[in-house]
Design a protein around this motif. Structure first.
Motif, PDB file in Angstrom:
ATOM      1  N   TYR A   1      18.239   9.829 -15.371  1.00 17.92           N
ATOM      2  CA  TYR A   1      18.900  10.983 -14.682  1.00 17.92           C
ATOM      3  C   TYR A   1      18.422  11.119 -13.441  1.00 17.92           C
ATOM      4  CZ  TYR A   1      21.130  15.699 -14.015  1.00 17.92           C
ATOM      5  OH  TYR A   1      22.051  16.547 -13.383  1.00 17.92           O
TER       6      TYR A   1
ATOM      7  N   ILE B   1      36.828   3.956 -13.778  1.00 14.73           N
ATOM      8  CA  ILE B   1      36.884   3.333 -12.537  1.00 14.73           C
ATOM      9  C   ILE B   1      37.651   1.920 -12.487  1.00 14.73           C
ATOM     10  CG2 ILE B   1      35.100   2.575 -10.663  1.00 14.73           C
ATOM     11  CD1 ILE B   1      32.794   4.130 -12.110  1.00 14.73           C
TER      12      ILE B   1
ATOM     13  N   PHE C   1      32.907  -2.221  -1.517  1.00 18.10           N
ATOM     14  CA  PHE C   1      33.392  -1.579  -2.554  1.00 18.10           C
ATOM     15  C   PHE C   1      32.472  -1.695  -3.912  1.00 18.10           C
ATOM     16  CE2 PHE C   1      38.201  -1.029  -2.681  1.00 18.10           C
ATOM     17  CZ  PHE C   1      38.397  -1.128  -1.733  1.00 18.10           C
TER      18      PHE C   1
ATOM     19  N   PHE D   1      30.292   1.087  -3.402  1.00 19.40           N
ATOM     20  CA  PHE D   1      30.830   2.306  -3.925  1.00 19.40           C
ATOM     21  C   PHE D   1      31.109   2.610  -5.017  1.00 19.40           C
ATOM     22  CE2 PHE D   1      35.264   4.324  -4.768  1.00 19.40           C
ATOM     23  CZ  PHE D   1      34.769   5.551  -4.164  1.00 19.40           C
TER      24      PHE D   1
ATOM     25  N   LEU E   1      29.378   5.484  -7.435  1.00 21.26           N
ATOM     26  CA  LEU E   1      30.221   6.171  -8.635  1.00 21.26           C
ATOM     27  C   LEU E   1      29.923   6.080  -9.963  1.00 21.26           C
ATOM     28  CD1 LEU E   1      34.197   4.955  -7.899  1.00 21.26           C
ATOM     29  CD2 LEU E   1      33.097   7.221  -7.439  1.00 21.26           C
TER      30      LEU E   1
ATOM     31  N   VAL F   1      26.798   8.580 -10.265  1.00 23.24           N
ATOM     32  CA  VAL F   1      27.320   9.987 -10.412  1.00 23.24           C
ATOM     33  C   VAL F   1      28.003  10.317 -11.840  1.00 23.24           C
ATOM     34  CG1 VAL F   1      29.054  11.869  -9.688  1.00 23.24           C
ATOM     35  CG2 VAL F   1      27.652  10.395  -8.303  1.00 23.24           C
ATOM     36  N   ARG F   2      28.865   9.306 -12.234  1.00 20.14           N
ATOM     37  CA  ARG F   2      29.299   9.148 -13.590  1.00 20.14           C
ATOM     38  C   ARG F   2      28.335   9.265 -14.903  1.00 20.14           C
ATOM     39  NH1 ARG F   2      34.621   9.237 -14.919  1.00 20.14           N
ATOM     40  NH2 ARG F   2      35.819   9.087 -13.235  1.00 20.14           N
TER      41      ARG F   2
ATOM     42  N   ARG G   1      24.983  10.363 -14.716  1.00 17.10           N
ATOM     43  CA  ARG G   1      24.621  11.682 -14.876  1.00 17.10           C
ATOM     44  C   ARG G   1      25.587  12.489 -15.623  1.00 17.10           C
ATOM     45  NH1 ARG G   1      23.835  13.366  -9.212  1.00 17.10           N
ATOM     46  NH2 ARG G   1      22.777  15.208  -9.787  1.00 17.10           N
ATOM     47  N   ALA G   2      26.588  12.530 -15.422  1.00 16.86           N
ATOM     48  CA  ALA G   2      27.542  13.289 -16.178  1.00 16.86           C
ATOM     49  C   ALA G   2      27.552  13.073 -17.634  1.00 16.86           C
ATOM     50  CB  ALA G   2      29.015  13.412 -15.819  1.00 16.86           C
TER      51      ALA G   2
ATOM     52  N   LEU H   1      24.184  13.906 -19.214  1.00 23.19           N
ATOM     53  CA  LEU H   1      24.065  15.412 -19.554  1.00 23.19           C
ATOM     54  C   LEU H   1      24.917  15.817 -20.753  1.00 23.19           C
ATOM     55  CD1 LEU H   1      24.702  17.142 -15.983  1.00 23.19           C
ATOM     56  CD2 LEU H   1      22.685  17.116 -17.378  1.00 23.19           C
ATOM     57  N   GLN H   2      25.965  15.351 -20.867  1.00 22.31           N
ATOM     58  CA  GLN H   2      26.599  15.521 -22.262  1.00 22.31           C
ATOM     59  C   GLN H   2      26.189  15.110 -23.396  1.00 22.31           C
ATOM     60  OE1 GLN H   2      30.335  13.149 -22.992  1.00 22.31           O
ATOM     61  NE2 GLN H   2      30.548  14.586 -24.643  1.00 22.31           N
TER      62      GLN H   2
ATOM     63  N   LEU I   1      17.162  21.592 -15.091  1.00 21.54           N
ATOM     64  CA  LEU I   1      18.250  22.425 -14.409  1.00 21.54           C
ATOM     65  C   LEU I   1      17.635  23.786 -13.872  1.00 21.54           C
ATOM     66  CD1 LEU I   1      21.418  22.178 -16.838  1.00 21.54           C
ATOM     67  CD2 LEU I   1      20.831  21.175 -14.579  1.00 21.54           C
TER      68      LEU I   1
END
Lengths: 54, 245, 250
Positions: free
Chosen positions: B16, B100, B213, B216, B220, B223-224, B226-227, B230-231, B243
């Motif tokens: 993370y 993606i 690309f 890129f 992406l 970032v994803r 990390r989400a 977290l979940q 946090l």
């Protein structure tokens, strides 16, 4: 400039193609950041509420 | 130990933090390369002697198609790692890949169709590449549909991972079957894009865009992931510590 | 381990099955698989109505085309390979619903997984039983459907052979999808979305071989590719299905 936009008569195909690809790029940024933001919010709320309880 | 880096990567808090730190290092070069590559493709590259300006769609079609395939391979490999070593973060990576990849598959289909209209005269041709992209889209949709069918993340992870692996084994088989199928029914009048030697001035923007690309996608994914972490780790202590800290 | 220690599902289902005699002797993977296969066959013949459904569906789909396209045999003959294969693919997709569902509900699959026997072999046996009950009848029925579409009788042996090989691959690939979908409440359309893209190569080679057979040409090249797919499916699909069943039982 007009000649550039016209793309040798292929304007109707080139610009939508570039537009769609740019849209996918931008949407991916928005989706990814949105999912992270939502996950962070949930996590913050959870940690705040559990911190209050304990 | 030589494998310590691997074990550290498997630790959700470490990954993370690493993902958060690495994101700008991929995102900004990606932005520069993509914008520069698109400018070079639209303005600097000379028109093709056969297709005129129409060939410029290559600069958005080929990178999208490349993404659709590369993301699928990444997804399948991450899924295999997750299934074999029961590694949570690998499943998080695989789950992050699907939307993606699916979106770029759609982009490849739309740009391919927009390229096909002036070249072939119709919006859709059952050309092996377009057909394979369409099948790839269904594979992505199946993966996402299967994951969505489970309430429990762990089961969704493992079932999805198995499907991704089966798909990865199948992708080359499907691709070559489609090529074989197409070679039988080839209408001779259809204009073929073989493998012409592309001059450097036309090739350079394409290579820049492919690299852009790819970076890129990496940004992406960071970032994803990390989400997703977290979940998945919502009950873990380190999250509230990170946090608040 | 002896046969009497086999999964309770096997034992209880066979209690009343008269044709099977078992003595206490070692039960390696193959014996257990053979028992699982005969159990499935016995159970299936008690519910004959279910067996007929995919066949009726196949005949029904074939019948739609003359009504939708034209009753002219020359036109139907041209689309016959595609009609036969799409119908066969959809019929075997429909039949997949029955492959694991009952056994998942009554706990037999769980018993299989806990039995200490190789789950891969047991599921392979189940899938072969399923193929004997759906794929093989489809292959045997295909000639009639083909002849109703104006195909000459001389093409019949070829069509049956191609269908036999192709339906094996379809059943095995489908087993993975059916096993994956086990954990879900509603899986009808999802099962199609999971299985159909993976079985497209079977459709491609099967339809091409059938087309050649109908035209009276040699269909060996696509048939060999189809057989290669079937062999690959036989080797890998049971492994995948076993992994999927374990996941769904977790």
């Amino acid at each position: 400039m007009k000649a550039f936009l016209d793309m040798g008569g292929y304007a109707a195909f080139i610009w939508p193609a570039y537009g769609v690809t740019l849209a996918v790029l931008v949407l991916n940024i928005i989706w990814a950041r949105g999912s992270l933001r939502r996950a962070l919010e949930t996590a913050r709320r959870r940690s705040a509420s559990s911190g209050g309880n304990s | 130990m030589r494998w310590t880096w691997f074990h550290r990567l498997a630790s959700p808090p470490y990954l993370y933090g690493l993902a958060a730190r690495l994101t700008p290092w991929f995102a900004w070069p990606a932005a520069l390369l993509i914008l520069g590559g698109l400018f070079a493709g639209l303005v600097l590259a000379p028109p093709d002697y056969q297709q005129g300006e129409g060939f410029r769609i290559i600069y958005v079609h080929v990178p999208s198609a490349w993404m659709s395939l590369m993301v699928y391979v990444t997804m399948g490999l991450a899924a295999a790692v997750g299934l074999i070593w029961r590694m949570k973060v690998a499943h998080a990576i695989a789950a992050s890949c699907a939307p993606i990849g699916a979106s770029f598959t759609v982009a490849a289909l739309v740009t391919g169709s927009l390229w096909g209209k002036p070249m072939w005269g119709t919006w859709w041709v059952w050309d092996p590449r377009l057909t394979s992209e369409l099948i790839l889209l269904f594979l992505y949709l199946g993966f996402m549909g299967l994951r969505a069918g489970f309430d429990d993340t762990q089961r969704a992870d493992r079932a999805g991972a198995l499907l991704a692996i089966v798909g990865l084994v199948n992708v080359p088989i499907i691709h070559y079957s489609v090529i074989w199928w197409n070679s039988l029914h080839q209408a001779p009048s259809v204009l073929r894009f073989g493998k012409p030697t592309i001059p450097g001035a036309m090739l350079a923007p394409l290579l820049i865009l492919l690299l852009g690309f790819t970076l890129f996608f990496a940004a992406l994914l960071l970032v994803r992931v990390r989400a997703e972490i977290l979940q998945r780790e919502r009950t873990a202590r380190w999250i509230s510590e990170t946090l608040s800290g | 381990m002896s046969i009497t220690d086999l999964p309770a599902g096997v034992g209880s289902a066979l209690d009343s099955a008269p044709s099977l005699v078992y003595a206490a002797r070692p039960a390696p993977a193959l014996d257990a698989a053979r028992l699982a296969l005969s159990r499935d066959l016995v159970l299936a013949f008690r519910k004959r109505g279910q067996l007929l459904q995919p066949l009726a569906f196949f005949a029904l789909v074939t019948m739609l085309f003359p009504l939708a396209v034209s009753p002219e045999l020359s036109r139907l003959r041209a689309i016959a390979p595609g009609v036969l294969w799409v119908a066969a693919m959809l019929a075997s997709l429909l039949a997949l619903e029955f492959l694991f569902r009952d056994d998942a509900h009554d706990g037999t699959l769980e018993q299989y997984a806990l039995s200490g026997q190789s789950l891969t072999w047991l599921l392979f046996a189940k899938t072969i039983a399923h193929w004997l009950l759906t794929g093989l009848p489809l292959a045997l029925m295909a000639p009639f459907a083909a002849m109703s579409l104006g195909v000459a009788a001389s093409a019949v042996p070829g069509i049956v052979l191609i269908m036999v090989v192709g339906t094996i691959a379809l059943s095995l690939i489908g087993a993975i999808g059916a096993a994956l979908a086990l954990g879900m409440k509603r899986s009808g359309t999802l099962l199609a979305l999971l299985t159909l893209p993976l079985s497209l190569p079977v459709l491609i080679y099967g339809a091409r071989a059938t087309e050649l057979a109908i035209a009276g040409n040699s269909y060996m090249a696509p048939l060999e590719l189809l057989a290669a797919l079937a062999v690959l499916a036989v080797t890998l699909a049971p492994l995948g299905a076993a992994t999927a069943v374990r996941i769904s039982l977790e």
